[in-house]
Motif scaffolding. Structure first.
Motif, PDB file in Angstrom:
ATOM      1  N   GLU A  55       0.852  -1.185   0.000  1.00  8.86           N
ATOM      2  CA  GLU A  55       0.000   0.000   0.000  1.00  8.86           C
ATOM      3  C   GLU A  55       0.892   1.241   0.000  1.00  8.86           C
ATOM      4  N   PRO A  56       1.140   1.850  -1.161  1.00 11.56           N
ATOM      5  CA  PRO A  56       2.110   2.965  -1.244  1.00 11.56           C
ATOM      6  C   PRO A  56       1.754   4.146  -0.364  1.00 11.56           C
ATOM      7  N   LEU A  71       5.975   5.147  -5.616  1.00 11.07           N
ATOM      8  CA  LEU A  71       4.680   4.762  -6.168  1.00 11.07           C
ATOM      9  C   LEU A  71       3.585   5.734  -5.731  1.00 11.07           C
ATOM     10  N   ALA A  91      -1.810   3.433  -9.785  1.00 13.00           N
ATOM     11  CA  ALA A  91      -1.821   2.093 -10.371  1.00 13.00           C
ATOM     12  C   ALA A  91      -0.994   2.076 -11.655  1.00 13.00           C
ATOM     13  N   PRO A 126       1.902  -1.440  -6.571  1.00 11.08           N
ATOM     14  CA  PRO A 126       0.716  -1.293  -5.716  1.00 11.08           C
ATOM     15  C   PRO A 126       0.052  -2.645  -5.484  1.00 11.08           C
TER      16      PRO A 126
END
Length: 433
Positions: free
Chosen positions: A140-141, A160, A163, A221
């Motif tokens: 989970e960035p 990140l 997506a 992600p």
């Protein structure tokens, strides 16, 4: 008057006489230690220095090791991980956990500031006609960017944020001839045996200092990972928790372990389980420090024994006179033990006070690395060092130092004091000091 009453009265008189004698011995002992101020202050000074050195060294070491462990935990693994009970020994794709239940368990403790889910799997990574094997980590960035050290080690591009993006290590980028904006093709084996395929645009290149991570790790992600590897929305291989400090994380994992639910195959891994090499290094350093600890205590005890040996010889005439006047040898022995206790207590109290005065400012404001030391390390490694070192006051070392020195000084004073029982009053009075 009955015999019982007479016996009780005699016993009260004996107790009164004994307590009065003990008070007198304490008073005389206190005056005696100041008869030679220089020797008393030098002996107490040795104890002060020993206490300061022992406690300061152990406290500073404990603080530095705690910072090292915290930095290592924040680099990737976190302070705690919840996994499937079989995943650590058999890291297979199907060994997943329910992320909602695992997250709730960590958040319920109130000790973790960040909690995030992860999925990982091996894959073949390609850019153009070049390929290499690697590990793909789905996470989970938006959560991990706030604490993950890797996110701060992105040297080119950015971390990140959407997506379809990927970040790779510097060594992998060099091996694949990849640059920012290139498409990275990822091929792996899905959860149920199918082909997992994903194409992501390289938005960042990181350099951690770990050759293995820089050569083989790719981050994407977690939603992209689930889609490519045919995973359910609530599936995760691990849920990672990060606390404010190592100590609060240890309290949190204990609470999480107590909240066991029947039928749930969870395994809780603390940072000690995730970073065994850091624990091994800490234990090895702690052994060497422990040896130095007791070595310094032995030196202090021998110095006190030498001081009391000189004191006994200097006061031979005085002891002969006291014995001739009716004072018993064991009472003289008690007097010298009281003197030793006063000297050791003086050194310990001043030593503890001095240690607190020197440790408190460092604990509050820290200590910067000297430039001469930083010049000996490569810049990439220096960037991973903490800006300041903060000692953590070690009460255990204080307790051990106080106990060892207090008992050691009493034994050191007792050994030369045993000469009192061999003294003959006439010879002692005539002895030349």
């Amino acid at each position: 008057m009955s015999e019982l009453a007479i016996g009780q009265q005699l016993e009260r008189k004996e107790n009164t006489r004994t307590s009065g004698l003990l008070v007198r011995l304490v008073q005389v002992s206190w005056r005696n230690i100041w008869r030679n101020r220089r020797r008393t202050l030098l002996t107490a000074g040795g104890i002060i220095f020993a206490v300061w050195l022992l406690v300061f060294m152990r406290s500073f070491q404990a603080g530095v090791f705690a910072q090292m462990a915290d930095i290592s935990a924040r680099a990737m693994p976190g302070h705690v991980q919840i996994q499937h009970s079989l995943y650590e020994e058999e890291p297979q794709m199907e060994h997943t956990i329910d992320e909602g239940m695992a997250k709730s368990r960590l958040m319920h403790t109130g000790h973790f500031n960040f909690v995030s889910s992860r999925l990982q799997g091996s894959a073949i990574l390609s850019v153009g006609d070049k390929s290499t094997a690697g590990m793909v980590l789905g996470l989970e960035p938006e959560v991990e960017a706030q604490w993950n050290g890797l996110a701060r080690n992105v040297k080119e591009g950015s971390y990140l944020s959407a997506a379809g993006e990927v970040v790779i290590g510097e060594a992998m980028a060099r091996n694949l001839g990849a640059k920012l904006g290139d498409d990275l093709v990822i091929l792996g084996t899905a959860k149920y045996g199918g082909i997992a395929a994903h194409v992501g645009r390289i938005v960042g290149i990181f350099k951690t200092g770990s050759s293995e991570a820089d050569r083989s790790l790719v981050q994407v992600p977690i939603a992209d990972f689930r889609e490519a590897w045919s995973m359910e929305p609530e599936e995760a291989h691990m849920v990672v928790g990060v606390s404010a400090t190592l100590f609060t994380s240890e309290e949190g994992i204990e609470l999480a372990r107590r909240d066991e639910s029947p039928g749930v195959e969870f395994k809780h891994l603390a940072w000690q389980d995730l970073l065994p090499e850091v624990v091994s290094m800490t234990e090895m350093k702690d052994v060497s420090t422990q040896v130095m600890f007791y070595f310094i205590c032995i030196i202090v005890v021998f110095s006190v024994a030498n001081a009391f040996m000189m004191l006994i010889y200097e006061r031979t005439n005085e002891m002969g006179v006291l014995i001739a006047l009716g004072m018993r040898p064991h009472q003289l022995l008690i007097q010298f033990q009281i003197e030793a206790f006063f000297i050791s207590s003086l050194g310990l109290v001043l030593g503890i006070g001095f240690t607190l005065l020197t440790l408190w400012p460092l604990k509050e404001f820290g200590l910067t690395f000297p430039e001469a030391i930083l010049e000996n390390y490569p810049p990439d490694l220096v960037a991973m060092f903490p800006e300041r070192l903060y000692p953590s006051f070690n009460w255990e070392s204080m307790r051990i130092a106080t106990t060892v020195i207090l008992l050691g000084v009493q034994v050191a004073a007792l050994i030369p004091s045993l000469r009192i029982f061999r003294l003959r009053p006439v010879e002692a009075i005539r002895a030349e000091n």
